[in-house]
Enzyme design. Sequence first.
Site, PDB file in Angstrom:
ATOM      1  N   SER A 125     -20.451 -36.395 -17.351  1.00 60.44           N
ATOM      2  CA  SER A 125     -21.098 -35.798 -16.171  1.00 60.44           C
ATOM      3  C   SER A 125     -22.490 -36.341 -15.875  1.00 60.44           C
ATOM      4  O   SER A 125     -23.039 -36.044 -14.807  1.00 60.44           O
ATOM      5  CB  SER A 125     -21.170 -34.278 -16.326  1.00 60.44           C
ATOM      6  OG  SER A 125     -19.892 -33.708 -16.167  1.00 60.44           O
ATOM      7  N   LYS A 166     -22.806 -38.095 -12.638  1.00 65.63           N
ATOM      8  CA  LYS A 166     -22.954 -37.356 -11.391  1.00 65.63           C
ATOM      9  C   LYS A 166     -24.311 -37.600 -10.740  1.00 65.63           C
ATOM     10  O   LYS A 166     -24.439 -37.531  -9.516  1.00 65.63           O
ATOM     11  CB  LYS A 166     -22.748 -35.864 -11.645  1.00 65.63           C
ATOM     12  CG  LYS A 166     -21.339 -35.511 -12.119  1.00 65.63           C
ATOM     13  CD  LYS A 166     -21.235 -34.062 -12.555  1.00 65.63           C
ATOM     14  CE  LYS A 166     -19.830 -33.738 -13.079  1.00 65.63           C
ATOM     15  NZ  LYS A 166     -19.718 -32.354 -13.577  1.00 65.63           N
ATOM     16  N   TYR A 201     -13.429 -39.978  -9.506  1.00 67.56           N
ATOM     17  CA  TYR A 201     -14.178 -39.051 -10.364  1.00 67.56           C
ATOM     18  C   TYR A 201     -13.922 -39.323 -11.845  1.00 67.56           C
ATOM     19  O   TYR A 201     -14.869 -39.423 -12.645  1.00 67.56           O
ATOM     20  CB  TYR A 201     -13.807 -37.616 -10.007  1.00 67.56           C
ATOM     21  CG  TYR A 201     -14.483 -36.593 -10.878  1.00 67.56           C
ATOM     22  CD1 TYR A 201     -15.851 -36.356 -10.770  1.00 67.56           C
ATOM     23  CD2 TYR A 201     -13.756 -35.863 -11.810  1.00 67.56           C
ATOM     24  CE1 TYR A 201     -16.476 -35.420 -11.585  1.00 67.56           C
ATOM     25  CE2 TYR A 201     -14.369 -34.919 -12.619  1.00 67.56           C
ATOM     26  CZ  TYR A 201     -15.735 -34.708 -12.504  1.00 67.56           C
ATOM     27  OH  TYR A 201     -16.345 -33.779 -13.310  1.00 67.56           O
ATOM     28  N   TYR A 213     -25.425 -26.959 -16.335  1.00 65.46           N
ATOM     29  CA  TYR A 213     -24.469 -25.915 -15.984  1.00 65.46           C
ATOM     30  C   TYR A 213     -25.122 -24.540 -16.121  1.00 65.46           C
ATOM     31  O   TYR A 213     -26.265 -24.351 -15.696  1.00 65.46           O
ATOM     32  CB  TYR A 213     -23.200 -26.044 -16.829  1.00 65.46           C
ATOM     33  CG  TYR A 213     -22.665 -27.453 -16.874  1.00 65.46           C
ATOM     34  CD1 TYR A 213     -22.282 -28.094 -15.712  1.00 65.46           C
ATOM     35  CD2 TYR A 213     -22.585 -28.164 -18.073  1.00 65.46           C
ATOM     36  CE1 TYR A 213     -21.804 -29.398 -15.728  1.00 65.46           C
ATOM     37  CE2 TYR A 213     -22.103 -29.462 -18.102  1.00 65.46           C
ATOM     38  CZ  TYR A 213     -21.724 -30.070 -16.931  1.00 65.46           C
ATOM     39  OH  TYR A 213     -21.263 -31.355 -16.949  1.00 65.46           O
ATOM     40  N   VAL A 259     -20.324 -33.931 -21.301  1.00 63.92           N
ATOM     41  CA  VAL A 259     -19.561 -33.422 -22.438  1.00 63.92           C
ATOM     42  C   VAL A 259     -19.258 -34.509 -23.465  1.00 63.92           C
ATOM     43  O   VAL A 259     -18.711 -34.218 -24.524  1.00 63.92           O
ATOM     44  CB  VAL A 259     -18.260 -32.721 -21.995  1.00 63.92           C
ATOM     45  CG1 VAL A 259     -18.575 -31.495 -21.165  1.00 63.92           C
ATOM     46  CG2 VAL A 259     -17.335 -33.670 -21.266  1.00 63.92           C
TER      47      VAL A 259
END
Length: 311
Positions: free
Chosen positions: A64, A67, A191, A243, A261
């Site tokens: 992530s 992103k 993605y 998060y 992760v």
Amino acid sequence: MTDIDHIVRKIAADMAQEQDRGRVADYIPGLACVDPNQFGIAVITADGTIHVAGDGDTLFSIQSISKVFALTIALGKVGDALWHRVGREPSGSAFNSIVQLEQEHGIPRNPFINAGAIVVSDVVLSGHRPREAIGEILRFLRQLAHDDTIFIDDDVARGEQDTGFRNAALVNYMRAFGNIHNPVEEVLGVYFHQCAIAMNCRQLAAAGRFLMMHGRDPVTGHSIVPPTRAKRINALMMMCGHYDGSGEFAFRVGMPGKSGVGGGILTVVPGVASIAVWSPGLNERGNSKIGSLALERLAAATGWSVFNSRG
């Protein structure tokens, strides 16, 4: 004068002794067998000095953290129009939750939860074939890090495609609300491949330098994004980069950051340093347990924090 090299080496030595290292992301096949005893750190200061310790040159899946870079590309394509499709608020929910999407009519809360990042992938994909969109993200990272060896781990990408049922649910749900414009299989392909990019701490810290330098590449002097956009990306990293653990990270570390992760965390101290840490064991919020502790120690030892006048 603070001895950054000594601090970085001491943190690496201390992290090697930590016993509670969290749990690796075993729901992704390519990550399940990664040794949780590893820890790497790289710090690049504004003057270009690089400090690396531990397993800082070991490759890992950035997941992530990608992103941040996909968001940068998407903002370059559509600008503030992106915010009609993705929010800018902390989620307070798990990174792969579908609950908020139902309550908020298919508009993800922010671009760093999975649903928001999938919308960003849809923006990057628009007007391209999937291979071209994936290539654009990879080239952008190579450009930022000035390293053409950065690559996509196809085994990790394949494993994510084989097991990414929650992400498939998210993209289909948003498509039902009209917030996905391209074929769902192609959006997911982009993605999954961006998440499967492999880097080490040295490369990742180098890629984050433009956010440290207010949007400018410190090697070439060229503008990557306007200073205002760099500031806003950093603000989103601070509020949403971990998060539903973002508030705790801001409280303990006080730096804009984005976790993955795979166990990596990229953090930025504007005008001061770009920092990458990696340790694959995760805490209950899906963030690197040892990596978060290391950054807390680094912030304490250096005074680096956006809440500190020295940072």
